[in-house]
Design an enzyme around this catalytic site. Structure first.
Site, short mmCIF file in Angstrom:
data_model
loop_
_atom_site.label_atom_id
_atom_site.label_comp_id
_atom_site.label_asym_id
_atom_site.label_seq_id
_atom_site.Cartn_x
_atom_site.Cartn_y
_atom_site.Cartn_z
N PHE B 39 4.32 100.86 52.19
CA PHE B 39 4.89 99.63 51.64
C PHE B 39 4.34 98.43 52.42
O PHE B 39 4.49 98.35 53.64
CB PHE B 39 6.42 99.68 51.75
CG PHE B 39 7.05 100.85 51.04
CD1 PHE B 39 7.44 100.76 49.71
CD2 PHE B 39 7.22 102.07 51.70
CE1 PHE B 39 8.00 101.84 49.05
CE2 PHE B 39 7.79 103.16 51.04
CZ PHE B 39 8.18 103.05 49.72
N VAL B 77 6.46 101.83 56.24
CA VAL B 77 6.63 100.41 55.96
C VAL B 77 5.88 99.60 57.01
O VAL B 77 6.06 99.83 58.21
CB VAL B 77 8.13 100.03 56.02
CG1 VAL B 77 8.33 98.59 55.59
CG2 VAL B 77 8.96 100.98 55.15
N CYS B 78 5.03 98.68 56.55
CA CYS B 78 4.28 97.85 57.51
C CYS B 78 5.25 97.01 58.32
O CYS B 78 6.01 96.20 57.77
CB CYS B 78 3.29 96.93 56.78
SG CYS B 78 2.54 95.73 57.91
N ILE B 79 5.23 97.19 59.62
CA ILE B 79 6.23 96.54 60.48
C ILE B 79 6.07 95.02 60.50
O ILE B 79 7.06 94.29 60.46
CB ILE B 79 6.20 97.15 61.91
CG1 ILE B 79 7.36 96.62 62.74
CG2 ILE B 79 4.87 96.90 62.60
CD1 ILE B 79 7.60 97.40 64.01
N ALA B 82 7.37 93.65 57.30
CA ALA B 82 8.81 93.89 57.19
C ALA B 82 9.62 92.92 58.05
O ALA B 82 10.58 92.30 57.58
CB ALA B 82 9.14 95.33 57.58
#
Lengths: 125, 130
Positions: B39, B77-79, B82
Site C-alpha cells: 500500500f 504499508v509504506c511507513i 502512512a
C-alpha cells in the site's frame, strides 16, 4: 539510452504528474531513489504533464511542501542517469529538451513501447 | 505464478481498492501465489483499522485482513506515506506521542525497499491506482 552488458534494465519509473498539486511526483521519485539505493539500475520516463517537473527555477511552492527540484538534482548522485522524456508532451506544452534543468533523452511516441520493453519492472506514478 | 499487488488508491474514493481486492481473490482462486499487497500513496488508507463504512457496503479493510489470514498474503504499508497521513501502529504512535493508533496486524508498516524487493522477486507486480 546507455549501453549495458545486460540488455534489460531493472526498473523504469514513469512520472505523469506535474510537480505541484499532488504528491504523485514526489512519491514516484522516492520509489526511484530507494530502488537506486538498493543497487537497481533505474531509468525515469517523464510523460504528459510530468515533463514540467524538469522546468528550471522552481521554488518549493506555496503549499509549504519541499518541492521536487532538489530531488531531481540528486539523481546523478544515485546513478539515475537515464532520463527519458515524452517528446510529444514536450511539444504539446511548447517546451524543448534544451530548456530543461537536466540532460534528457526525448523519446518519440513510436519508441515508447521499446523503452518500456527494455525494463524488467515498470512503476507508474 | 508469484504475484504482488501495488495499491495506490484510497478506499471508497476510487475504484482502485475494490478492483485490487477482486483481482487478489481471483488470483488465489486460480491457484496462483499472491505474496503481498503493498500500500503506497493514498492506498495506505486501506490499512486504517478505524474505517467504519455503512453495513451494506463492502468493508475493504476487513476484506484485506481476511485475505491475509486465509491465504497468507502479507499486507505491507509504506511507513513514510502512512505516517504523514495519520496511519500509525502502536509503536509509531508511542514514538510520536499520539494517544491512539490506526494500523494493526495483519497490516505492517514497512519501507519502500520492500516494494522494490517484491518487484524483483515476483513474476508479476500489478499496480492499481486512481
Amino acid at each position: 539510452m546507455h549501453e549495458h552488458e545486460d540488455p534489460l534494465r531493472d526498473l523504469l519509473v514513469i512520472l505523469r504528474h506535474a510537480p505541484h498539486g499532488s504528491s504523485w511526483l514526489k512519491e514516484g521519485l522516492d520509489a526511484a531513489l530507494v530502488a537506486a539505493a538498493f543497487g537497481q539500475r533505474v531509468s525515469l520516463l517523464f510523460m504528459g504533464e510530468g515533463v514540467t517537473a524538469l522546468m528550471p527555477g522552481q521554488g518549493p511552492g506555496a503549499l509549504e511542501q519541499k518541492g521536487t527540484a532538489a530531488t531531481l538534482e540528486m539523481l546523478e548522485m544515485y546513478d539515475i542517469e537515464t532520463l527519458l522524456v515524452d517528446a510529444q508532451a514536450l511539444s504539446a506544452l511548447g517546451l524543448s529538451a534544451d530548456e530543461l534543468m537536466l540532460d534528457v533523452d526525448p523519446v518519440s511516441a513510436e519508441a515508447l513501447a521499446e523503452a518500456l520493453a527494455a525494463h524488467r519492472l515498470v512503476l507508474t506514478f | 505464478m508469484r504475484y504482488a499487488i501495488l495499491l495506490m488508491g484510497a478506499p471508497y474514493s476510487h475504484q482502485a481498492s475494490h478492483s485490487a481486492l477482486r483481482f487478489a481473490r481471483a488470483l488465489v482462486a486460480r491457484g496462483h501465489c499472491l505474496e503481498a499487497v503493498f500500500f503506497y500513496h493514498d492506498g495506505v488508507h486501506n490499512a486504517s483499522r478505524l474505517a467504519a463504512p455503512p453495513q451494506d457496503e463492502p468493508h475493504l479493510v476487513d476484506a484485506w485482513a481476511d485475505l491475509s489470514r486465509e491465504h497468507g498474503v502479507s499486507l505491507q504499508v509504506c511507513i513514510a506515506a502512512a505516517l504523514r497521513r495519520g496511519l500509525l501502529d502502536e509503536r509509531e504512535a508511542a514514538r510520536h506521542g499520539k494517544e491512539g493508533n490506526s494500523v494493526a496486524a495483519p497490516f505492517e508498516l514497512t519501507g519502500l525497499g520492500q516494494l522494490i524487493d517484491l518487484g524483483t522477486r515476483c513474476d508479476r507486480l500489478v499496480t492499481f491506482g486512481p
